[in-house]
Write an enzyme that holds these catalytic residues in place. Structure first.
Site, PDB file in Angstrom:
ATOM      1  N   HIS A   1       1.019  -3.928   9.024  1.00 50.01           N
ATOM      2  CA  HIS A   1       2.433  -3.703   8.724  1.00 50.01           C
ATOM      3  C   HIS A   1       3.138  -3.092   9.927  1.00 50.01           C
ATOM      4  CE1 HIS A   1       2.540  -4.747   4.451  1.00 50.01           C
ATOM      5  NE2 HIS A   1       1.377  -4.149   4.323  1.00 50.01           N
TER       6      HIS A   1
ATOM      7  N   HIS B   1       0.829  -1.205   0.000  1.00 45.48           N
ATOM      8  CA  HIS B   1       0.000   0.000   0.000  1.00 45.48           C
ATOM      9  C   HIS B   1       0.868   1.261   0.000  1.00 45.48           C
ATOM     10  CE1 HIS B   1      -3.312  -2.691   0.779  1.00 45.48           C
ATOM     11  NE2 HIS B   1      -4.176  -1.690   0.896  1.00 45.48           N
TER      12      HIS B   1
END
Length: 414
Positions: A337, A281
């Site tokens: 993440h 992302h």
């Protein structure tokens, strides 16, 4: 009496003209002046008509002598002009025919060479465009292939288990939404600039740039994901959805234990749980919105000397980077993440976007910022070297001096 005097004067005139043939012009003029004066003294009844005739005779002889001089100076003209004229062709026609022959012999091959060169250049450009399109499709195909591959199975120590034991959360920014906006956002920006500028060359260069950035960004991101194999922060609950840990064995060495999980969760979720580094992302967001920042900032001259001191230019150029930062930070808020993954992903996206931008545009810090670069064929190497030298001269030295605006000081403080 008057007629006899006139006859004597005329006979005397012929004798003097024969004796003074070496000096015709000057001698004739003196004789005529003398005859006029003697005739006026001897016979005052000579009318004005005879004086006019004598004066015109003098002027005619002077004119004939001048014509003779001109004809002598023009005697060097080629003899073929006279030969052509004797055949019934005028000099103008002969010269026109010569020009037509010269054009047909020299200009026609040059035109043919130009046409052939332009056809060759267009053919090379079409071939290059096709190669670029094929490469972009190849990058996309490789990216999707890497996404389906299994990641490296990295061992997990018991003392670091807390890093991967965060609860599972839904995506704040879903993958489909991100894919939509990273494609649509640069497209909208380039279309808006094209509507205002009507610059097809700029629109073409911008389209090539952002498509290359997105296609090329997937390769390093996916390759690092499957190579590193770092577990995500919520890996424990991907492996054990019910929260009950099942181990195959526990190896203890050097005062540390390595856990061998016997995961009970979905295989696809477990495989995705091992692809934390780097953040996809983050890399795609910064590749797309970072390129928008480069593009808009270059158009507004926010990063070069021309925009120095104009804060609004910098603020507009930074807005896309703020959006990309929010997307990257959201990946740590939903526990998908680690902060290192987000940071490295942002760096990859920024580098990929800038490299792709520089393929079609000059430096955002240079004097030609925002102007599409020229595609240089191999046959124009000398022209390319001259252009590069001109850019180096314009970009070097005092950066306040800008060739685009006539060498004036290019900041609002001067």
């Amino acid at each position: 009496m008057a007629y006899s005097l006139t006859a004597n004067l005329r006979s005397r005139k012929r004798e003097k003209s024969i004796k003074g043939s070496d000096d015709i012009g000057s001698g004739t003029a003196r004789i005529m002046d003398k005859e006029t004066s003697e005739a006026s003294i001897i016979n005052p009844h000579i009318d004005n008509t005879q004086q006019t005739i004598m004066t015109s005779g003098k002027e005619g002889q002077d004119l004939m002598s001048s014509r003779r001089t001109v004809s002598e100076s023009s005697s060097e003209e080629p003899e073929r002009v006279g030969i052509n004229a004797s055949n019934g062709n005028s000099n103008g026609m002969w010269r026109n025919e010569l020009k037509i022959g010269a054009e047909s012999s020299s200009a026609q091959p040059e035109k043919q060479q130009q046409v052939q060169h332009s056809r060759f250049r267009h053919r090379n450009e079409r071939f290059s465009d096709m190669v670029d399109i094929v490469l972009r499709f190849a990058f996309v195909a490789i990216f999707f292939k890497l996404e389906t591959m299994s990641a490296f199975k990295r061992e997990i120590h018991a003392e670091e288990l807390w890093l991967y034991k965060n609860p599972r959360r839904p995506d704040i920014v879903k993958g489909g939404e991100l894919l939509f906006w990273v494609i649509v956002a640069p497209l909208i920006v380039t279309v808006v600039f094209y509507v205002f500028t009507k610059d097809k060359r700029d629109f073409r260069a911008a389209s090539w740039a952002w498509t290359l950035a997105l296609c090329m960004n997937g390769l390093p991101t996916s390759m690092l994901k499957i190579t590193v194999g770092r577990p995500r922060p919520d890996f424990f609950y991907r492996c054990f959805p019910d929260g009950l840990m099942v181990l195959n064995s526990s190896i203890i060495s050097d005062s540390s234990s390595i856990l061998d999980f016997n995961c009970t969760g979905i295989t696809s979720d477990i495989n995705e749980g091992r692809k934390s580094f780097p953040s996809g992302h983050s890399s795609f967001a910064f590749a797309s919105f970072g390129l928008i920042a480069y593009y808009v900032g270059a158009k507004l001259h926010a990063f070069d000397a021309r925009g120095r001191g104009h804060t609004w230019r910098l603020c507009i150029a930074v807005i896309p980077l703020i959006i990309a930062t929010l997307v990257a930070v959201s990946r740590t808020c939903d526990y998908h993440h680690h902060w290192q993954d987000v940071t490295v992903g942002a760096i990859i996206g920024l580098l990929t976007g800038y490299i792709s931008y520089r393929q079609y545009y000059p430096s955002i810090f240079g004097p030609q910022a925002g102007t599409p670069s020229i595609r240089w064929p191999r046959t124009q190497g000398n022209k390319y070297n001259k252009h590069r030298a001109a850019d180096d001269i314009g970009a070097g030295g005092d950066m306040l001096r800008r060739p685009l605006l006539g060498g004036k000081e290019q900041t609002k403080w001067y």
